[in-house]
Design an enzyme around this catalytic site. Structure first.
Site, mmCIF file in Angstrom:
data_model
loop_
_atom_site.group_PDB
_atom_site.id
_atom_site.type_symbol
_atom_site.label_atom_id
_atom_site.label_comp_id
_atom_site.label_asym_id
_atom_site.label_seq_id
_atom_site.Cartn_x
_atom_site.Cartn_y
_atom_site.Cartn_z
ATOM 1 N N LYS A 1 1.415 14.564 -8.089
ATOM 2 C CA LYS A 1 2.219 14.045 -9.073
ATOM 3 C C LYS A 1 3.317 14.522 -9.000
ATOM 4 O O LYS A 1 4.607 13.882 -8.945
ATOM 5 C CB LYS A 1 1.671 13.553 -10.275
ATOM 6 C CG LYS A 1 0.639 12.729 -10.057
ATOM 7 C CD LYS A 1 0.851 11.340 -9.893
ATOM 8 C CE LYS A 1 1.943 10.643 -10.856
ATOM 9 N NZ LYS A 1 2.149 9.267 -10.687
ATOM 10 N N ASP B 1 0.780 -1.155 0.255
ATOM 11 C CA ASP B 1 0.101 0.047 -0.139
ATOM 12 C C ASP B 1 1.010 1.266 -0.097
ATOM 13 O O ASP B 1 1.639 1.445 0.887
ATOM 14 C CB ASP B 1 -0.933 -0.139 1.305
ATOM 15 C CG ASP B 1 -1.825 0.965 1.215
ATOM 16 O OD1 ASP B 1 -1.685 2.119 0.738
ATOM 17 O OD2 ASP B 1 -2.968 1.058 1.899
ATOM 18 N N TYR C 1 -4.683 16.658 -8.240
ATOM 19 C CA TYR C 1 -3.745 15.447 -8.771
ATOM 20 C C TYR C 1 -2.477 15.789 -9.231
ATOM 21 O O TYR C 1 -1.513 15.117 -8.907
ATOM 22 C CB TYR C 1 -4.879 14.872 -9.601
ATOM 23 C CG TYR C 1 -3.907 13.767 -10.602
ATOM 24 C CD1 TYR C 1 -3.648 12.259 -10.200
ATOM 25 C CD2 TYR C 1 -3.554 13.894 -11.934
ATOM 26 C CE1 TYR C 1 -3.142 11.474 -10.893
ATOM 27 C CE2 TYR C 1 -3.006 13.062 -12.831
ATOM 28 C CZ TYR C 1 -2.824 11.562 -12.150
ATOM 29 O OH TYR C 1 -1.927 10.910 -12.699
#
Length: 294
Positions: free
Chosen positions: A131, A38, A127
Site C-alpha cells: 500500500k 484488473d 500488505y
C-alpha cells in the site's frame, strides 16, 4: 448542469458498495472491476478508465487479505503497488483528479499518539509495504491526487468485524477479543459520504492544499474488545441474547501478518482543509448493527 461522472475501481468491496448506495442523483457513479478492469494488468486499467470518460477517479479496489499477503507479497504488490501506479498514469493522461484509498498499515504502530500524515511511514507487513508503494507511485506520477488513509473499516456489506461479532454472538455466550490493540473503527458509509464531498470539491477547485495525504477515520478510539462490546450491547438492545467479551492479548491470537498495537490516525488535517469530520464510531456502529439485524 451536467452530472459529475465518478468512476470507482472495484465492484463488491465495502467502500464501493457504500459509494453506490450513497451517490446522489447529481453524481453518475460507475463501478469498474474484474474482468474488465484488473489492477494487475496495465493495459486493462488504461483501456477501461480511458473509455469511462470520467471527471473523478476513486481507486478503492485493492488486495486486502492482510495475512495472505505474507505468503504472496508479489501478488499484493502487483495490485496495490503497480496497479495504483497504472490508475495514476491514466488519471494523469485524462487530467482527472484521483482519490486513492490507503491504510493505517503503512505505519508500524509503535507511536504513543495518533499518527499524523507527516509521520514516517514504516510498514511491518507485506500488505502495508504494498500500500505504501502505491501511495508513492501515485505521488510520483500524478500531482492531482488525494491519498486517504483509513482503518478498521466495517459496514452492512460483505465480511467485516461487525458481522463477524454478530455471527459469533449467535454461536456462544462468551467471545474472546483482543484488548491491547487500539484504533478508529470506521464505517464505509461514512467514508463514502466523505469521498463524494471531496470529489465534488476537488473537481472544481485546483487549490494545491486540497491535494496530498489525508487521514480519514471515524471519530473516537477503541480496542477491538471495546468495539465488540459496543456491538453486543446494541445487539442486546435489539433482542439478541447477551454476550460477554473476554479480553485477550494480541499474542494470544497469532496472525501471519503483524497487527498494529496503535492504529489510531489523526484526522485534524481533513477537518482543517475540507471541513470534514466523520461521525463517532459508536454512533455509526449502532446504526450498522441495527441495519444488519433489521
Amino acid at each position: 448542469m451536467s452530472r459529475m461522472r465518478v468512476v470507482v475501481t472495484g465492484l463488491t468491496g465495502q467502500i464501493v458498495s457504500a459509494l453506490i448506495e450513497r451517490a446522489p442523483r447529481d453524481v453518475e457513479l460507475i463501478a469498474l472491476g474484474r474482468p474488465r478492469l484488473d489492477l494487475s494488468v496495465r493495459s486493462a486499467v488504461l483501456s477501461a478508465l480511458r473509455a469511462a470518460r470520467c471527471d473523478v477517479i476513486v481507486n478503492a479496489a485493492a488486495y486486502t487479505d492482510v495475512d495472505k499477503a505474507e505468503s504472496e507479497p508479489d501478488a499484493a504488490m502487483r495490485v496495490n503497488g503497480d496497479g495504483a501506479g497504472y490508475v495514476a498514469e491514466i488519471a494523469a493522461e485524462l487530467r482527472a483528479p484521483l482519490l486513492h484509498i490507503s491504510t493505517d498499515y503503512v505505519f508500524d504502530g509503535v507511536l504513543g499518539r495518533p499518527y499524523r500524515e507527516d509521520d514516517e511511514a514504516c510498514p511491518c507487513s507485506a500488505y502495508g509495504r504494498s500500500k505504501l508503494a502505491g501511495e508513492r507511485k501515485i505521488a510520483a506520477i500524478h500531482p492531482n491526487h488525494v491519498l486517504l488513509r483509513t482503518a478498521w473499516v466495517y459496514s452492512p456489506f460483505g465480511v467485516n468485524f461487525v458481522r463477524a461479532m454478530l455471527d459469533a454472538g449467535q454461536a456462544r455466550e462468551e467471545v474472546c477479543v483482543v484488548g491491547d490493540q487500539i484504533g478508529n473503527p470506521t464505517c464505509a458509509l461514512d467514508i463514502a459520504d466523505a469521498l463524494l464531498a471531496i470529489a465534488e470539491r476537488i473537481a472544481g477547485d485546483s487549490s494545491p492544499n486540497l491535494r496530498g495525504v489525508f487521514h480519514m477515520t471515524g471519530e473516537g478510539e477503541a480496542s477491538w474488545a471495546d468495539f465488540a462490546e459496543a456491538i453486543f450491547t446494541e445487539a442486546e438492545r435489539r433482542g439478541r441474547p447477551p454476550v460477554r467479551v473476554r479480553r485477550i492479548a494480541a499474542g494470544d491470537y497469532p496472525t501471519s501478518a503483524p497487527r498494529l498495537a496503535n492504529a489510531r490516525l489523526d484526522n485534524s488535517k481533513l477537518h482543517k482543509i475540507y471541513g470534514l469530520a466523520l461521525p463517532h464510531w459508536r454512533q455509526s456502529a449502532a446504526t450498522c448493527v441495527a441495519r444488519l439485524l433489521s
